[in-house]
Write a protein that holds these residues in place. Structure first.
Motif: not given
Length: 197
Positions: A8, A35-36, A70, A73-74, A77
């Motif tokens: 992502t 993406q989130s 950002t 990190r998706i 995580t």
């Protein structure tokens, strides 16, 4: 061996499920800044298509960057949670390697905004070097290297890339993460620039 591949970090959402290196299901679509919202529905659709659950996974590989502050990190995580709770090994590759795959020497460019790009030189799956350049600097280099990635930044028409296939093609260069909880995204920008994004 059941493998989940995820990215992502770039402007795409990339998910691939492989069994013994054979593709079982995939999702790959433009999802810039989405993406989130799109990640879990895409992941669930792939898992349902494969008939897998999280416990079935044997390993996970993700890109570590460079890319969106950002976005990076998706997938990272989600991978860290899965690998920690399910006791699965985690591997990383560079976003450059995902874009280049195993092809011969090429220059990968990824949009870094502000008239600049992340630039990585890859050769047969291996990342040789990386830096940030202005688009003008890249245009000069373009005479000497095959350029792939966000080539529309240079006025060229975008060419489709099979990111999912590329992630498996560079398997010899996957890096195993020994301490999953210590993994952080790989940035080429300074902290001051990241705060402004």
């Amino acid at each position: 061996m059941k493998t989940l591949c995820m990215d992502t970090a770039h402007k795409f959402l990339v998910i691939g499920l492989f069994e013994d290196e054979k593709l079982i299901a995939k999702a790959s679509e433009r999802a810039w800044k989405q993406q989130s919202e799109k990640f879990f529905p895409a992941l669930m659709a792939c898992m349902e298509q494969a008939g897998w659950c999280a416990d079935d996974l044997d390993e996970i590989v993700i890109t570590e960057g460079p890319g969106s502050y950002t976005g990076e990190r998706i997938a990272m995580t989600i991978a860290k949670v899965l690998c920690t709770t399910k006791q699965k090994p985690l591997y990383t590759i560079s976003t450059f390697q995902m874009v280049a795959g195993s092809q011969d020497r090429c220059e990968v460019i990824l949009d870094a905004r502000s008239n600049r790009a992340y630039v990585g030189i890859c050769e047969k799956g291996q990342l040789i070097s990386e830096c940030i350049k202005t688009l003008d600097e890249i245009k000069i280099d373009a005479e000497h290297e095959l350029i792939v990635g966000d080539i529309e930044l240079l006025g060229h028409e975008y060419e489709e890339i099979d990111f999912v296939k590329n992630m498996m093609d560079v398997k010899p260069y996957w890096k195993k993460i020994e301490h999953v909880h210590l993994l952080v995204p790989h940035y080429l920008k300074s902290q001051e620039e990241l705060v402004k994004q």
